[in-house]
Design a protein around this motif. Structure first.
Motif, PDB file in Angstrom:
ATOM      1  N   VAL A   4     -19.975  25.366  -4.357  1.00 18.59           N
ATOM      2  CA  VAL A   4     -18.706  24.724  -4.008  1.00 18.59           C
ATOM      3  C   VAL A   4     -17.668  25.783  -3.676  1.00 18.59           C
ATOM      4  CG1 VAL A   4     -16.878  23.176  -4.841  1.00 18.59           C
ATOM      5  CG2 VAL A   4     -19.245  22.836  -5.614  1.00 18.59           C
ATOM      6  N   LEU A   5     -16.929  25.557  -2.600  1.00 20.25           N
ATOM      7  CA  LEU A   5     -15.759  26.351  -2.259  1.00 20.25           C
ATOM      8  C   LEU A   5     -14.554  25.453  -2.523  1.00 20.25           C
ATOM      9  CD1 LEU A   5     -14.578  28.981  -1.154  1.00 20.25           C
ATOM     10  CD2 LEU A   5     -14.930  28.083   1.154  1.00 20.25           C
ATOM     11  N   LEU A   6     -13.814  25.760  -3.593  1.00 21.55           N
ATOM     12  CA  LEU A   6     -12.733  24.899  -4.093  1.00 21.55           C
ATOM     13  C   LEU A   6     -11.379  25.520  -3.786  1.00 21.55           C
ATOM     14  CD1 LEU A   6     -11.698  22.519  -5.885  1.00 21.55           C
ATOM     15  CD2 LEU A   6     -12.032  24.041  -7.855  1.00 21.55           C
ATOM     16  N   PHE A   7     -10.540  24.787  -3.055  1.00 21.27           N
ATOM     17  CA  PHE A   7      -9.212  25.259  -2.673  1.00 21.27           C
ATOM     18  C   PHE A   7      -8.136  24.604  -3.534  1.00 21.27           C
ATOM     19  CE2 PHE A   7     -11.737  25.737   1.241  1.00 21.27           C
ATOM     20  CZ  PHE A   7     -11.555  27.097   1.460  1.00 21.27           C
ATOM     21  N   HIS A   8      -7.193  25.427  -3.962  1.00 18.92           N
ATOM     22  CA  HIS A   8      -6.123  24.993  -4.855  1.00 18.92           C
ATOM     23  C   HIS A   8      -5.037  24.193  -4.134  1.00 18.92           C
ATOM     24  CE1 HIS A   8      -3.314  28.052  -3.319  1.00 18.92           C
ATOM     25  NE2 HIS A   8      -4.341  28.893  -3.314  1.00 18.92           N
ATOM     26  N   HIS A   9      -4.166  23.594  -4.926  1.00 24.12           N
ATOM     27  CA  HIS A   9      -3.014  22.828  -4.442  1.00 24.12           C
ATOM     28  C   HIS A   9      -1.793  23.748  -4.299  1.00 24.12           C
ATOM     29  CE1 HIS A   9      -2.079  23.111  -8.660  1.00 24.12           C
ATOM     30  NE2 HIS A   9      -3.131  22.346  -8.982  1.00 24.12           N
ATOM     31  N   ALA A  10      -0.625  23.172  -4.047  1.00 21.63           N
ATOM     32  CA  ALA A  10       0.575  23.954  -3.743  1.00 21.63           C
ATOM     33  C   ALA A  10       1.182  24.671  -4.943  1.00 21.63           C
ATOM     34  CB  ALA A  10       1.632  23.064  -3.078  1.00 21.63           C
ATOM     35  N   HIS A  11       0.677  24.437  -6.139  1.00 24.17           N
ATOM     36  CA  HIS A  11       1.132  25.241  -7.278  1.00 24.17           C
ATOM     37  C   HIS A  11       0.432  26.605  -7.285  1.00 24.17           C
ATOM     38  CE1 HIS A  11       3.583  22.393  -9.675  1.00 24.17           C
ATOM     39  NE2 HIS A  11       2.783  21.462  -9.177  1.00 24.17           N
ATOM     40  N   GLY A  12      -0.682  26.724  -6.575  1.00 25.49           N
ATOM     41  CA  GLY A  12      -1.476  27.948  -6.577  1.00 25.49           C
ATOM     42  C   GLY A  12      -2.700  27.796  -7.465  1.00 25.49           C
ATOM     43  N   VAL A  13      -3.337  28.909  -7.777  1.00 24.08           N
ATOM     44  CA  VAL A  13      -4.518  28.882  -8.643  1.00 24.08           C
ATOM     45  C   VAL A  13      -4.018  28.834 -10.091  1.00 24.08           C
ATOM     46  CG1 VAL A  13      -6.664  29.990  -9.340  1.00 24.08           C
ATOM     47  CG2 VAL A  13      -5.905  30.167  -6.978  1.00 24.08           C
TER      48      VAL A  13
END
Length: 192
Positions: A4-13
Motif C-alpha cells: 500500500v502507498l498511503l497518502f496523508h491528509h492536510a494535517h500532514g503525517v
C-alpha cells in the motif's frame, strides 16, 4: 499480503496516519507513507489546507507521483482527504494498480483523464453528514464511480467528522474507524 502507498491528509503525517499504517502492517501488509509536506505537520486543518494551496495541488499530486517511483506496480493506492488526489491520480495513470482506498474524499474520474481502470477495485469511505465530503461534490463523485466501475464500494458512516479515522485528531471516531479498518483489511485480504 498487499503493498500500500498511503497518502496523508492536510494535517500532514500525523501520529494517527502513522498508527493507521501500523494497523495495516500488523495485519501483514507492506505500507509506505510518503511525506508530501516535507516534515510539516499542522494542528489546525485550515492551516494545513492553506499550506497545500500555497504549494499548489498540482505540486502535491506531483510529489505523490515521485513517491511512487521505484516502487513496484501492483500497489494499492490509498489516501485520506487531500491524499486522495495523488492516490486517485496514480490509480488512473500508473499501470498495474491492485486497488484503491479513498477516505473522506473522491474526485471525478475526469480530473485524471477519464474512466476508472477496468477491473481495479476501489473502496470509498466517508461520513454521511461531513460537509466537506457531502457538500463539496465528493459524495457525488463517489456515487458516479460506484455506478461506472466494475468493483467499487461506497461506505457511509453516521456522523459529520471529516478526518474521522485519525486517532490523533479531535475529529476521531473510534467506532467508525474500527469498522473502516475491518473493511479495509477485508478488502486488502481479497486482493491477489
Amino acid at each position: 499480503m498487499a503493498e500500500v502507498l498511503l497518502f496523508h491528509h492536510a494535517h500532514g503525517v500525523t501520529a494517527g496516519v502513522r498508527e493507521f499504517a501500523e494497523r495495516l502492517r500488523r495485519a501483514g501488509h507492506i505500507v509506505h507513507v510518503p511525506d508530501l509536506f516535507e516534515g510539516r505537520v499542522f494542528d489546525d486543518l485550515e492551516q494545513g489546507v492553506a499550506f497545500a494551496q500555497e504549494i499548489g495541488f498540482g505540486a502535491i499530486i506531483e510529489r505523490g507521483r515521485a513517491a511512487s517511483e521505484g516502487l513496484p506496480s501492483g500497489l494499492v493506492y490509498a489516501g485520506f482527504s487531500l491524499g486522495v488526489l495523488p492516490a486517485q491520480m496514480l490509480v488512473q495513470s500508473r499501470p498495474g494498480a491492485a486497488g484503491a482506498l479513498l477516505v473522506s474524499a473522491c474526485v471525478p474520474t475526469s480530473e485524471f483523464g477519464g474512466a476508472w481502470p477496468q477491473g481495479v477495485p476501489v473502496q470509498i469511505h466517508g461520513m454521511d453528514a461531513d460537509e466537506v465530503f457531502v457538500e463539496e461534490g465528493d459524495l457525488d463523485a463517489a456515487h458516479a464511480l460506484v455506478e461506472t466501475a466494475t468493483n467499487a464500494e461506497l461506505f457511509l458512516y453516521p456522523g459529520e467528522q471529516h478526518l474521522f479515522a485519525d486517532d490523533s485528531l479531535p475529529s476521531y471516531d473510534e467506532p467508525a474507524t474500527r469498522l473502516l479498518t475491518d473493511r479495509v483489511l477485508s478488502f486488502l485480504g481479497r486482493l491477489k
